[in-house]
Design an enzyme around this catalytic site. Structure first.
Site, PDB file in Angstrom:
ATOM      1  N   GLU A 190       0.900  -1.095  -0.037  1.00  0.00           N
ATOM      2  CA  GLU A 190       0.241   0.008  -0.066  1.00  0.00           C
ATOM      3  C   GLU A 190       0.891   1.036   0.031  1.00  0.00           C
ATOM      4  OE1 GLU A 190      -3.631  -1.371   2.468  1.00  0.00           O
ATOM      5  OE2 GLU A 190      -2.088  -0.960   3.773  1.00  0.00           O
ATOM      6  N   CYS A 219     -10.542   0.746   7.161  1.00  0.00           N
ATOM      7  CA  CYS A 219      -9.959   2.299   7.565  1.00  0.00           C
ATOM      8  C   CYS A 219     -10.528   3.468   6.881  1.00  0.00           C
ATOM      9  CB  CYS A 219      -8.417   2.062   7.593  1.00  0.00           C
ATOM     10  SG  CYS A 219      -7.962   1.451   5.696  1.00  0.00           S
TER      11      CYS A 219
HETATM   12  O1  FUB Z   1      -3.031  -0.435   9.107  1.00  0.00           O
HETATM   13  C1  FUB Z   1      -4.102   0.104   9.259  1.00  0.00           C
HETATM   14  C2  FUB Z   1      -4.613   0.614   8.250  1.00  0.00           C
HETATM   15  O2  FUB Z   1      -5.142  -0.357   7.496  1.00  0.00           O
HETATM   16  C3  FUB Z   1      -3.605   1.516   7.220  1.00  0.00           C
HETATM   17  O3  FUB Z   1      -3.697   2.635   7.480  1.00  0.00           O
HETATM   18  C4  FUB Z   1      -4.495   1.297   5.688  1.00  0.00           C
HETATM   19  O4  FUB Z   1      -3.448   1.383   4.902  1.00  0.00           O
HETATM   20  C5  FUB Z   1      -4.969  -0.203   6.076  1.00  0.00           C
HETATM   21  O5  FUB Z   1      -3.871  -1.048   5.814  1.00  0.00           O
HETATM   22 ZN    ZN Z   2      -7.847   3.211   4.354  1.00  0.00          ZN
END
Ligand code: FUB
Ligand code: ZN
Length: 680
Positions: free
Chosen positions: A344, A440
């Protein structure tokens, strides 16, 4: 750093957002997202992956009560790792265990934060009662020593803070603080704020410079900026100290995450994991935005906060460098960041693929956080321009026009077949989803949209800065006199802005941003009616207005909102020979619903007569744009390959819609960057 330039966001309690566009978004959050999210937190949305969030808090609370009853005879559970996302063995028979992602607590915190902001704009006794009852559940889980993370409370506190790298305790803590401060500032209620302070005190005693303290720092940043918020809300300096500690500690050697020991892991010869966590170098030596994009944007936001409060020039310089690196080399035209789904994360410079983009909604939100914090240090329109770009495009695309479904990933080109058949694009969804196991993004959008006023305006002693032309009423106190400012605009559709000011006889100044999309040339890009009434100074992309204020003054501004065909740097391989269409703050796109299948066959004429007209997508007003284009003849080549001949195509009219409104009419193709046709 020049402290005289510092600005502060205006408290939401002193702002009433009246803007047609944003009020509508805020109402969606209030009426759709907040109730839906509450149902999701309580696992009562049919067909949606259960969250277990409130359930975890209830179990932790139950254990707490049991502990109090049993006293010394209570036996604490011994920690056993049940996976990063612990799911029930039998979903029909839930046990008193922690379920969900290790960071599931943060879903409540984002919800309560959005609720807090929403209450400042729309008092709602019933919602407040519900929020108070949720806070009771959360606080009942807090340990006597202040610790509050249900993952470890339920699974075994003997291993707390032993996996800072992956287990998100400090991330959940950060979100808890943000939610608690927001709710306190909205309602004046202190219960959750005190709980957050007690947890912060626990963490302060655990981490820090002192020899006997832990030298770790968050695996997923956010605590840095949250602690600053807690400091600003309570005045307690130790929270700022702890935030600085986390920031200064990151990337120092030996790498803290190595000392935790992650025996189950293959060796990391390239050190990629350090990059992922922005822990590859001490933060002041970091020059390139790397790793997980949300983590990075949150870190840089915290760095900017600390730079401002600690008057730390070198930290600010690092922020500026990282900012420039993002916006000049790693940001999509939509204000999205994080080009690869591998981790990500940010990819290498200029690597901005459109169809495999990750472009997480949370990452654009993080960029908005970072921008606002840079503006607090230095009101330079370069920050507000990006903030606006991200907000109206990369962030808003994350939510459907009815507020009922969401994108996690915000690609700039979609072919639904590829999303289903090409493994490299499995992360790209052609339609928004109701909810996510890892939820999230939706609550993050909710908290940002409902607090959008605190991004639109900031103030210094005698100046009100309008960074975003969001309609609203606000009050500013200048040397004991209240100054009322009433802004109205039809953004993002029209460039007219009216500002009514009641400034009495104060030395009040208004600083108005000149958006980058209208050009800085006053004769063409923007126009101030009766400009000679004002003392005008132009600086860093703002016009500073002052005058001998009358009882009420009206300022009329007009920004040219022309359709622009944009091209990308030649270094962006994916966009070469292509153009994207923008108007005002909005990026536009082509969608199959208007232009038929096979968008890749289309090209847009370089010389064009754009027409702007009113339209609707699912009952939501938009301005659509039509342009002249060409649809390539599908039979240009016989078979798969053939000799090069002059391409043939038919003239067509292309219909563009705002990017954030795509995918509201079912599954279909979408494209932001379109090939350019240079022929007449
Ligand atoms: O790891 C917590 C949240 O979930 C991150 O900020 C997002 O990218 C997702 O992976
Ligand atoms: Zn998110």
């Amino acid at each position: 750093m020049d402290k005289t330039k510092f600005t502060t966001p205006i408290p939401l309690s002193e702002i009433q957002i009246m803007d047609n566009f944003w009020k509508n978004e805020m109402e969606l959050v209030r009426t759709e997202v907040i109730p839906y999210q509450w149902a999701a937190l309580n696992d009562s949305v049919e067909g949606a992956a259960p969250s277990y969030c409130m359930r975890n808090f209830k179990i932790a609370g139950k254990m707490n009560r049991e502990k109090q009853q049993k006293g010394a005879s209570y036996i604490e559970p011994k920690y056993t790792f049940r996976g990063f996302e612990a799911l029930p063995e039998n979903p029909d028979k839930l046990e008193d265990k922690f379920y969900g992602f290790v960071f599931q607590d943060s879903d409540f915190s984002k919800w309560i934060e959005a609720v807090g902001y929403s209450l400042t704009q729309h008092p709602d006794a019933e919602l407040e009662r519900l929020a108070d009852s949720a806070i009771d559940i959360v606080c009942a889980a807090q340990q006597d020593d202040g610790y509050l993370d249900t993952y470890y409370i339920i699974n075994g506190k003997d291993k707390i803070f032993t996996n800072l790298r992956d287990h998100h305790e400090l991330y959940c803590f950060g979100h808890l603080v943000e939610g608690a401060v927001a709710y306190y500032q909205a309602t004046g209620k202190t219960k959750l704020l005190h709980a957050a302070e007690r947890f912060a005190d626990y963490i302060y005693d655990y981490f820090g410079e002192d020899e006997d303290k832990c030298k770790g720092y968050p695996g997923h940043e956010i605590a840095e900026m949250a602690l600053v918020r807690l400091y600003e809300a309570t005045g307690s300096k130790k929270y700022l100290e702890l935030s600085s500690f986390f920031i200064n500690q990151r990337g120092t050697k030996p790498y803290y995450f190595d000392t935790e020991g992650h025996p189950d892991e293959k060796s990391d010869a390239d050190g990629l994991r350090y990059f992922y966590h922005q822990a590859h170098l001490p933060v002041r030596e970091q020059t390139e935005a790397v790793g997980h994009a949300v983590r990075a944007a949150y870190l840089y936001s915290g760095m900017a906060d600390v730079a401002r409060l600690a008057d730390d020039e070198s930290l600010f310089t690092a922020c500026e460098r990282l900012w420039d690196n993002i916006v000049n080399k790693k940001m999509y035209i939509t204000g999205a960041i994080g080009a690869t789904h591998m981790g990500e994360a940010f990819s290498f410079e200029y690597d901005l693929p459109n169809d495999t983009a990750y472009a997480e909604t949370c990452a654009s939100i993080g960029l908005v956080f970072f921008a606002r914090r840079m503006l607090e240090i230095k009101p330079d329109a370069k920050y507000a321009n990006v903030m606006e770009r991200a907000l109206y495009n990369g962030v808003l695309s994350g939510m459907a026009l009815d507020g009922k479904s969401f994108f996690y990933v915000n690609p700039l080109e979609v072919n639904p077949t590829a999303c289903r058949k090409d493994e490299r694009k499995f992360h790209v969804k052609p339609v928004r989803q109701k909810w996510f196991g890892c939820a999230c993004c939706p609550p993050n959008i909710a908290r940002l949209i409902s607090s959008v006023g605190s991004y639109a305006y900031t103030e210094s002693d005698d100046t009100l800065f309008v960074h975003l032309y969001i309609g609203g009423k606000l009050t500013k106190n200048v040397n004991g006199t209240d100054v009322d400012v009433n802004i109205s605009s039809q953004f993002p559709w029209e460039g007219n802005v009216e500002i009514k000011v009641r400034a009495g006889h104060t030395k009040f100044r208004l600083a108005l941003r000149i958006p980058d999309w209208c050009g800085l040339d006053a004769s063409k890009g923007w126009e101030l009616e009766n400009a000679d009434r004002f003392n005008i100074e132009e600086k860093d992309g703002y016009i500073y207005l002052s005058k001998q204020w009358a009882d009420e003054d009206t300022i009329n501004l007009k920004f040219a909102m022309e359709v622009r065909l944009m091209s990308a740097s030649t270094a962006v391989r994916e966009d070469i020979g292509k153009a994207a269409l923008t108007r005002g703050p909005l990026v536009y796109c082509l969608e199959e619903a208007d232009n038929g299948k096979n968008l890749h066959l289309l090209s847009v004429k370089a010389e064009n007569n754009f027409e702007i007209s009113d339209g609707k997508i699912c009952d939501t007003f938009i301005k659509k744009i039509t342009a002249q284009g060409v649809r390539e003849n599908e039979q240009s080549v016989d078979g798969l390959y053939g000799p090069l001949t002059a391409r043939r195509g038919n003239d067509v009219t292309l219909t563009y819609i705002p990017y954030y409104t795509w995918a509201n009419r079912g599954e279909n193709e979408m494209q932001v960057w379109t090939r350019i046709d240079y022929n007449d």
